[in-house]
Design an enzyme around this catalytic site. Structure first.
Site, PDB file in Angstrom:
ATOM      1  CB  THR A  93     -10.761 -35.738   7.598  1.00 15.41           C
ATOM      2  OG1 THR A  93      -9.355 -36.354   8.054  1.00 15.41           O
ATOM      3  CG2 THR A  93     -10.894 -34.278   7.417  1.00 15.41           C
ATOM      4  CB  THR A 107      -8.492 -34.061  10.238  1.00 16.96           C
ATOM      5  OG1 THR A 107      -8.007 -35.591  10.235  1.00 16.96           O
ATOM      6  CG2 THR A 107      -7.170 -33.279  10.315  1.00 16.96           C
TER       7      THR A 107
HETATM    8  N1  GLY Z   1      -5.254 -36.306   8.290  1.00 17.09           N
HETATM    9  C1  GLY Z   1      -5.652 -36.158   6.947  1.00 17.09           C
HETATM   10  C2  GLY Z   1      -4.865 -34.928   6.196  1.00 17.09           C
HETATM   11  O1  GLY Z   1      -4.864 -34.294   6.907  1.00 17.09           O
HETATM   12  O2  GLY Z   1      -5.061 -35.235   4.964  1.00 17.09           O
END
Ligand code: GLY
Length: 564
Positions: A373, A391
């Protein structure tokens, strides 16, 4: 390749790496600041501030730029969140989390016997959620930006069209993806130049197809992505690759403005992301617990400090697993209770300073969220502040993309609980709030946060790192507010992570002395070492000296703060 050339490349890489590490100390400025995972993208944001743009304009421009320069997580094919505080102290958030496609079902990752098909929710085209980034950046800009849209998107078009210097992170990724030629044709091609050679550090890297896609967004706003040529190409790509996202899914996607999660800590105000992120709720819950501790007798990095922090994390993550999901599908989440001081008092009573609690593995397990992210923070001279985390889920997301469009799709569907009702101590969770449903947003850990003091932004902070995001942001905020660290020290301080299950403290290498390890083990904790967690990007404002102070995590060698 001749040996000499390799030597030179290695020397260049080492110098770039060391140079970047040295550059990661605090940066000071008078008129505004941008901090992101790529210094050239931070420069894009700072240029926008210089042109008279505000913190939102700078954040939008930096986010589009990161889609070009930091494609492991910077994106137009994923989603994320913005927390915004304006110069009058008014706060809001923009939710542009990806959504499950209309054809999604809660058993879409199971075979005919009801067994979870290994990896399918993270690897195939079925792992791709309807992207939200373009809609989110557009909404933020339409409501709160100052410059015109084309001006903030153009720098990213230029970087994709004319190229930028291929950096250390990209070089490492290129080596990885081109090592096994043919395994993933798209990713294998991605880092090659027109002659088919893998781009090398110091060379200009151009992305003409991405430039065309970004130019359509520049010219047509959100419709340049969710309708017309791009939408058709996305839908065609999905059909060809057995994905289920259609033109209708794209046309229906909307970003949503939501009230932030609010809390306080000893006179500071906390503003963070509400569900579908779990970050804000967990952060406020843990800060409330910290407010009840006696830090006059608990020293920084002592076994007591780390035990207390780990016990707070354990509790917040247990509540996260039980209660949180998309608010549009979970209408009765106990958000007010979880973030209340009364609840913290009850929870605090259960913490035994001599002994670790035991996480109950019979009910809930590890949550599914990836670690790649990216976060950016901006502040402008009028006193507006933006905390933006977005992300693709895994590094380079689904590692799938269309040659014609030049960008990578997320694999965010893996953040849903994949198998209804099945929760295992090995880490699989099956609770209802975060099961797949058409048009539902998957639960996130992203924790873009703004800390206010006397109604003005004081600290803007956030991080990548999957579930560790919540805890690295929590410890950084505590380091600044309780231990009075400057922002760079607070970011660099080594950290721990406990997520309820597995029942263990993960600690960054070199954090714990042998004595502290023994003391924590004596309390019943299981310890696990890890090299690095998070990559925090922060800004503080000193109202007395009227100076912005920016710092980025040295763990990300290409990151940087740029002020003006
Ligand atoms: N994909 C990482 C999050 O949304 O926490």
């Amino acid at each position: 390749m001749p040996i000499l050339k390799w030597k030179n490349i290695h020397r260049t890489i080492l110098l770039v790496f060391l140079g970047a590490a040295l550059l990661n100390a605090q940066t000071y400025s008078k008129n505004g600041m941008v901090v992101s995972s790529d210094k050239s993208s931070s420069q894009v944001g700072a240029n926008i501030l210089k042109k008279g743009g505000n913190a939102i304009d700078a954040a939008v421009a930096t986010a589009f730029s990161l889609a070009v320069t930091h494609p492991s997580a910077g994106n137009i094919g994923g989603g994320g969140f913005i927390v915004f505080m304006n110069s009058e102290g008014k706060t809001t958030t923009i939710d542009f989390r990806e959504k499950a496609p209309l054809a999604a079902t809660n058993d879409m990752y199971l075979d005919s016997t009801g067994t979870l098909i290994d990896g399918i929710n993270h690897k195939s085209a079925l792992s791709i959620g309807v992207p939200g980034t373009v809609a989110g950046l557009y909404l933020a800009h339409q409501k709160y930006g100052k410059l015109d849209w084309a001006t903030v998107v153009q720098p990213a078009v230029d970087q994709a069209q004319n190229g930028f210097v291929f950096n250390w992170s990209l070089y490492r990724a290129a080596q990885y993806f081109t090592k096994n030629e043919g395994t993933n044709a798209f990713m294998d091609e991605y880092f090659r130049n027109e002659e088919g050679e893998v781009t090398e550090p110091g060379e200009l890297w151009t992305q003409p197809e991405l430039a065309t896609t970004l130019a359509l967004i520049r010219d047509n706003g959100r419709d340049g992505f969710y309708k017309g040529k791009t939408a058709k190409k996305i839908a065609d790509f999905m059909k060809k690759n057995e994905g289920i996202i259609t033109k209708k899914d794209l046309a229906k996607y909307e970003a949503i403005e939501r009230e932030p999660i609010k809390g306080t800590y000893k006179g500071y105000e906390i503003y963070s992301m509400p569900p579908p992120s779990s970050g804000g709720v967990a952060l406020v819950e843990m800060m409330n617990l910290m407010e009840l501790a006696d830090f006059k007798t608990i020293e920084f990095n002592s076994a007591e400090h780390l035990h207390l922090v780990a016990e707070a994390m354990r509790r917040a993550f247990a509540d996260r697993a039980e209660h949180l999901g998309d608010p549009d599908f979970n209408l009765n989440m106990p958000l007010a209770k979880l973030t209340s001081k009364t609840f913290a008092k009850e929870r605090f009573k259960g913490i035994d300073m001599g002994k670790a609690s035991v996480s109950d593995s019979t009910q809930f397990g590890r949550l599914y969220d990836g670690e790649s992210t990216t976060h950016l923070s901006t502040m402008d001279k009028e006193g507006n502040a933006v905390s933006l985390t977005y992300t693709l889920e895994y590094s380079y997301g689904s590692q799938m993309g269309s040659d014609e469009l030049g960008f990578i799709f997320n694999n965010e569907m893996g953040d849903f609980n994949p198998q209804p009702g099945i929760t295992k101590s090995n880490g699989q969770i099956g609770t209802a709030p975060n099961l797949v449903a058409p048009e539902k947003r998957m639960l996130s850990s992203m924790t873009p946060t703004i800390i206010g003091k006397d109604g003005k932004p004081f600290l803007v902070i956030g991080s990548p790192g999957g579930r560790t995001i919540i805890n690295t942001v929590f410890q950084t905020v505590l380091n600044v507010l309780e231990f009075e660290m400057p922002v760079d020290k607070a970011i660099e301080a080594l950290k721990i992570h406990h997520q309820w299950l597995p029942d263990q403290i993960v600690y960054e290498k070199l954090l714990l002395s042998p004595d502290t390890r023994k003391a924590l083990e004596a309390k019943g904790h299981i310890l696990k070492e890890r090299f690095n967690m998070g990559a925090l990007m922060g800004i503080t404002y000193d109202p007395e000296k009227q100076v912005f102070i920016g710092a980025s995590d040295s763990g990300q060698p290409d990151s940087g703060a740029v002020g003006y």
